[in-house]
Enzyme design. Sequence first.
Site, PDB file in Angstrom:
ATOM      1  N   HIS A 120       0.821  -1.220   0.000  1.00 36.37           N
ATOM      2  CA  HIS A 120       0.000   0.000   0.000  1.00 36.37           C
ATOM      3  C   HIS A 120       0.854   1.269   0.000  1.00 36.37           C
ATOM      4  O   HIS A 120       0.365   2.360   0.328  1.00 36.37           O
ATOM      5  CB  HIS A 120      -0.947  -0.002   1.209  1.00 36.37           C
ATOM      6  CG  HIS A 120      -1.974  -1.092   1.139  1.00 36.37           C
ATOM      7  ND1 HIS A 120      -2.777  -1.412   2.201  1.00 36.37           N
ATOM      8  CD2 HIS A 120      -2.313  -1.951   0.152  1.00 36.37           C
ATOM      9  CE1 HIS A 120      -3.583  -2.418   1.854  1.00 36.37           C
ATOM     10  NE2 HIS A 120      -3.320  -2.760   0.627  1.00 36.37           N
ATOM     11  N   CYS A 128       4.445  13.379  -7.646  1.00 36.44           N
ATOM     12  CA  CYS A 128       3.779  14.520  -8.284  1.00 36.44           C
ATOM     13  C   CYS A 128       2.427  14.084  -8.854  1.00 36.44           C
ATOM     14  O   CYS A 128       2.292  12.972  -9.370  1.00 36.44           O
ATOM     15  CB  CYS A 128       4.668  15.064  -9.412  1.00 36.44           C
ATOM     16  SG  CYS A 128       3.914  16.435 -10.288  1.00 36.44           S
ATOM     17  N   CYS A 150       5.162  20.330  -5.921  1.00 37.64           N
ATOM     18  CA  CYS A 150       6.263  19.830  -6.756  1.00 37.64           C
ATOM     19  C   CYS A 150       6.933  21.006  -7.455  1.00 37.64           C
ATOM     20  O   CYS A 150       6.325  22.070  -7.631  1.00 37.64           O
ATOM     21  CB  CYS A 150       5.698  18.868  -7.806  1.00 37.64           C
ATOM     22  SG  CYS A 150       6.927  18.274  -8.977  1.00 37.64           S
ATOM     23  N   GLU A 217      -7.757 -11.411  17.565  1.00 31.99           N
ATOM     24  CA  GLU A 217      -9.137 -11.629  17.136  1.00 31.99           C
ATOM     25  C   GLU A 217      -9.174 -12.644  15.990  1.00 31.99           C
ATOM     26  O   GLU A 217      -8.204 -12.757  15.227  1.00 31.99           O
ATOM     27  CB  GLU A 217      -9.749 -10.319  16.591  1.00 31.99           C
ATOM     28  CG  GLU A 217      -9.627  -9.123  17.483  1.00 31.99           C
ATOM     29  CD  GLU A 217     -10.623  -9.185  18.653  1.00 31.99           C
ATOM     30  OE1 GLU A 217     -10.292  -8.596  19.707  1.00 31.99           O
ATOM     31  OE2 GLU A 217     -11.666  -9.861  18.506  1.00 31.99           O
TER      32      GLU A 217
HETATM   33  N1  APR Z   1      -0.869  -8.190  17.279  1.00 31.94           N
HETATM   34  C1  APR Z   1      -1.473  -8.812  16.233  1.00 31.94           C
HETATM   35  N2  APR Z   1      -2.661  -8.395  15.691  1.00 31.94           N
HETATM   36  C2  APR Z   1      -3.262  -7.320  16.262  1.00 31.94           C
HETATM   37  C3  APR Z   1      -2.695  -6.639  17.373  1.00 31.94           C
HETATM   38  C4  APR Z   1      -1.445  -7.118  17.877  1.00 31.94           C
HETATM   39  N3  APR Z   1      -0.849  -6.529  18.901  1.00 31.94           N
HETATM   40  N4  APR Z   1      -3.542  -5.615  17.720  1.00 31.94           N
HETATM   41  C5  APR Z   1      -4.596  -5.665  16.839  1.00 31.94           C
HETATM   42  N5  APR Z   1      -4.426  -6.692  15.982  1.00 31.94           N
HETATM   43  C6  APR Z   1      -5.304  -7.091  14.877  1.00 31.94           C
HETATM   44  C7  APR Z   1      -6.768  -6.729  15.033  1.00 31.94           C
HETATM   45  O1  APR Z   1      -7.460  -7.735  15.739  1.00 31.94           O
HETATM   46  C8  APR Z   1      -7.237  -6.636  13.583  1.00 31.94           C
HETATM   47  O2  APR Z   1      -7.691  -7.899  13.108  1.00 31.94           O
HETATM   48  O3  APR Z   1      -4.873  -6.378  13.731  1.00 31.94           O
HETATM   49  C9  APR Z   1      -5.955  -6.263  12.815  1.00 31.94           C
HETATM   50  C10 APR Z   1      -5.936  -4.854  12.243  1.00 31.94           C
HETATM   51  O4  APR Z   1      -6.928  -4.804  11.251  1.00 31.94           O
HETATM   52  P1  APR Z   1      -7.228  -3.438  10.467  1.00 31.94           P
HETATM   53  O5  APR Z   1      -7.327  -2.328  11.417  1.00 31.94           O
HETATM   54  O6  APR Z   1      -8.383  -3.725   9.567  1.00 31.94           O
HETATM   55  O7  APR Z   1      -5.893  -3.203   9.626  1.00 31.94           O
HETATM   56  P2  APR Z   1      -5.423  -3.894   8.261  1.00 31.94           P
HETATM   57  O8  APR Z   1      -5.913  -5.276   8.124  1.00 31.94           O
HETATM   58  O9  APR Z   1      -3.973  -3.685   8.161  1.00 31.94           O
HETATM   59  O10 APR Z   1      -6.169  -2.949   7.186  1.00 31.94           O
HETATM   60  C11 APR Z   1      -5.953  -3.199   5.829  1.00 31.94           C
HETATM   61  O11 APR Z   1      -7.179  -1.230   5.213  1.00 31.94           O
HETATM   62  O12 APR Z   1      -7.678   0.870   5.884  1.00 31.94           O
HETATM   63  C12 APR Z   1      -6.989   0.146   4.937  1.00 31.94           C
HETATM   64  O13 APR Z   1      -5.055   0.712   3.704  1.00 31.94           O
HETATM   65  C13 APR Z   1      -5.494   0.433   4.998  1.00 31.94           C
HETATM   66  O14 APR Z   1      -3.645  -1.143   4.915  1.00 31.94           O
HETATM   67  C14 APR Z   1      -4.911  -0.889   5.489  1.00 31.94           C
HETATM   68  C15 APR Z   1      -5.941  -1.904   5.049  1.00 31.94           C
END
Ligand code: APR
Length: 249
Positions: A120, A128, A150, A217
């Site tokens: 990402h 730019c 830019c 989770e």
């Molecule tokens: N260790 C492992 N997992 C964890 C921890 C931890 N300490 N704390 C939280 N989590 C888990 C949560 O339970 C959740 O399932 O990390 C996950 C984070 O999920 P999101 O917030 O949805 O993040 P992500 O999956 O990276 O999002 C994907 O969505 O918003 C866009 O571009 C953004 O790259 C991002 C993409």
Amino acid sequence: MEELFSKSFLSILRRSERVMVSTGAGISAESGVPTFRGPGGLWNDFKPEELATPQAFKRDPKKVWEWYDWRRQLLAKVDPNPGHHALAALEKIVPQFFLFTQNIDGLHQKAGNKTVYELHGSIWQVRCTREAKPAFEMHENPISQLPPICGCGAPLRPNVVWFGENLPADITAMAWEVAKACDAFFLIGTSATVQPAASLPWVAKENGAIVVEINPEETPATEIADESFRANAGMILPQLVEALKNHHG
Ligand code: APR
């Protein structure tokens, strides 16, 4: 410590020639970086359609940049946590290691990982909006002018992938290729809901890899995981790397 990981699990990992890791916001949570979804997630307080789409940037580039400037200032104050450091150590002990991340925070690199494929993009790079020239690093923090401009006079944008945009084609192709060829696939700290990255564990599974999930989770990928640890990455990963180092079966 051993009983956390079965001998057969450690043996499979030890025999794995190609190890792929896919991380999300959760691996940076223990560094104090907010995730996106779930308790304290950024999308609870901010609207992605107002901050993380090309349309939002067109409408109000200053507003979008104020948000990214705020996140850059937050990120500049945090350090990699034991989860990041464990992946840097894992890179040294497995024959072929491939780290793909949805994170734009640069903490894997800060922890010492040599090769990090940023699906990402990176919050530390800009490009730019007019000229089709490569993205470049910009570490000014805070940014003195929002939006930054830019040399050609057009606004710069963060070199990140917004909703509705395609991922970098080369890195995406690489991710699929590696997922098809890896022996072990780690899914760490991602809700496994955002495509196309969310499909990678299924690609790995369908091609015979062992799938290991680390997340406090459950996620949609839990059903296909061979091992799914309901725990924080910063707690489990250092122990796993230690157990692997001491396992010779
Ligand atoms: N260790 C492992 N997992 C964890 C921890 C931890 N300490 N704390 C939280 N989590 C888990 C949560 O339970 C959740 O399932 O990390 C996950 C984070 O999920 P999101 O917030 O949805 O993040 P992500 O999956 O990276 O999002 C994907 O969505 O918003 C866009 O571009 C953004 O790259 C991002 C993409």
